[in-house]
Enzyme design. Structure first.
Site, mmCIF file in Angstrom:
data_model
loop_
_atom_site.group_PDB
_atom_site.id
_atom_site.type_symbol
_atom_site.label_atom_id
_atom_site.label_comp_id
_atom_site.label_asym_id
_atom_site.label_seq_id
_atom_site.Cartn_x
_atom_site.Cartn_y
_atom_site.Cartn_z
ATOM 1 N N LYS A 1 8.902 -16.081 -12.036
ATOM 2 C CA LYS A 1 8.185 -17.140 -11.310
ATOM 3 C C LYS A 1 9.205 -18.047 -10.620
ATOM 4 O O LYS A 1 10.142 -18.544 -11.276
ATOM 5 C CB LYS A 1 7.351 -17.932 -12.323
ATOM 6 C CG LYS A 1 6.187 -18.704 -11.749
ATOM 7 C CD LYS A 1 5.332 -19.235 -12.904
ATOM 8 C CE LYS A 1 4.162 -20.041 -12.456
ATOM 9 N NZ LYS A 1 3.485 -20.698 -13.588
ATOM 10 N N VAL A 2 9.028 -18.230 -9.323
ATOM 11 C CA VAL A 2 9.949 -19.083 -8.549
ATOM 12 C C VAL A 2 9.139 -20.109 -7.763
ATOM 13 O O VAL A 2 8.007 -19.826 -7.355
ATOM 14 C CB VAL A 2 10.817 -18.247 -7.566
ATOM 15 C CG1 VAL A 2 11.679 -17.241 -8.306
ATOM 16 C CG2 VAL A 2 9.970 -17.545 -6.513
#
Ligand code: G3P
Length: 217
Positions: free
Chosen positions: A83-84
């Site tokens: 997740k970014v």
């Protein structure tokens, strides 16, 4: 519609997973804090329990450092979705992860323009935050509808993962629009079973049953 659970609470995930309600899990730094657990340990435990994607979020803000963190998180299990955040560096990291075949969840999305960039960077999931938009008097559900239209116009494969879900209505509204996935706290998913008329009807049935003096077993 797929159901992801937005929590790092292993017991809560297990309860829903045992009922077949869990297609994946999303976590974030705030949820890791709330769990009081070590990120690597708790994420591994969740990945062992749930076969679908489990989002684990990087905390670096510069692309190179994000990539190093993401690759470490990806080693936890094959079902990790890295997740970014939706920043330029986050999109750079997204492209690098996607090119190597990793699932990527691009989070903190608040506009259709951001969602277009995430799709072009190869994101597996885009996470628009409905509740936080509503908190700021911007219609979060309308954003989900806009992204659905745009992704369908161009056949983008990125899945719309509606996040920051605060209510049962958020979930049904997302389902009507055609969001691919919702991620919600366990309490909101369980609240989907509740209806005042169900409670009232059951109460009446039980009162009438007692008056019959019968028993089934
Ligand atoms: O996964 C992130 C998102 O769902 C956060 O929700 O309620 O903290 O805005 P909330």
């Amino acid at each position: 519609m797929k159901f992801f659970v937005d929590t790092a609470d292993v017991a809560a995930i297990k309860e829903l997973n045992d009922l077949g309600m869990v297609d994946g899990v999303t976590t974030n730094p705030s949820l890791i804090l709330k769990s009081g657990r070590d990120i690597l340990e708790v994420t591994k435990e969740i990945c062992d329990m749930v076969s679908g994607p489990v989002s684990a979020e990087v905390v670096a803000t510069e692309a190179k450092a994000m990539i190093a963190e993401g690759l470490k998180l990806a080693k936890i299990a094959p079902n990790i979705a890295i997740k970014v955040p939706l920043t330029w560096d986050g999109l750079t990291a997204c492209k690098a992860f996607a090119s190597e075949g990793h699932m990527v969840n691009v989070t903190l999305c608040f506009s259709a323009a951001q969602a277009i960039l995430a799709a072009k960077a190869g994101a597996s999931f885009i996470s628009p935050f409905i509740g936080r938009l509503d908190d700021n008097n911007i219609d979060g559900i309308e954003l989900i509808a806009d992204i659905r239209t745009i992704y369908d116009n161009y056949d983008f494969k990125t899945e719309i993962l509606a996040a920051s879900i605060r209510s049962v209505n958020h979930i049904t509204d997302c389902a009507k629009i055609g969001a691919d996935v919702i991620t919600a706290p366990p309490a909101v998913i369980k609240a989907m079973a509740s209806h005042v008329l169900t409670d009232r009807g059951l109460d009446q049935f039980l009162k009438d049953w007692a008056k019959t003096g019968q028993s089934i077993i």
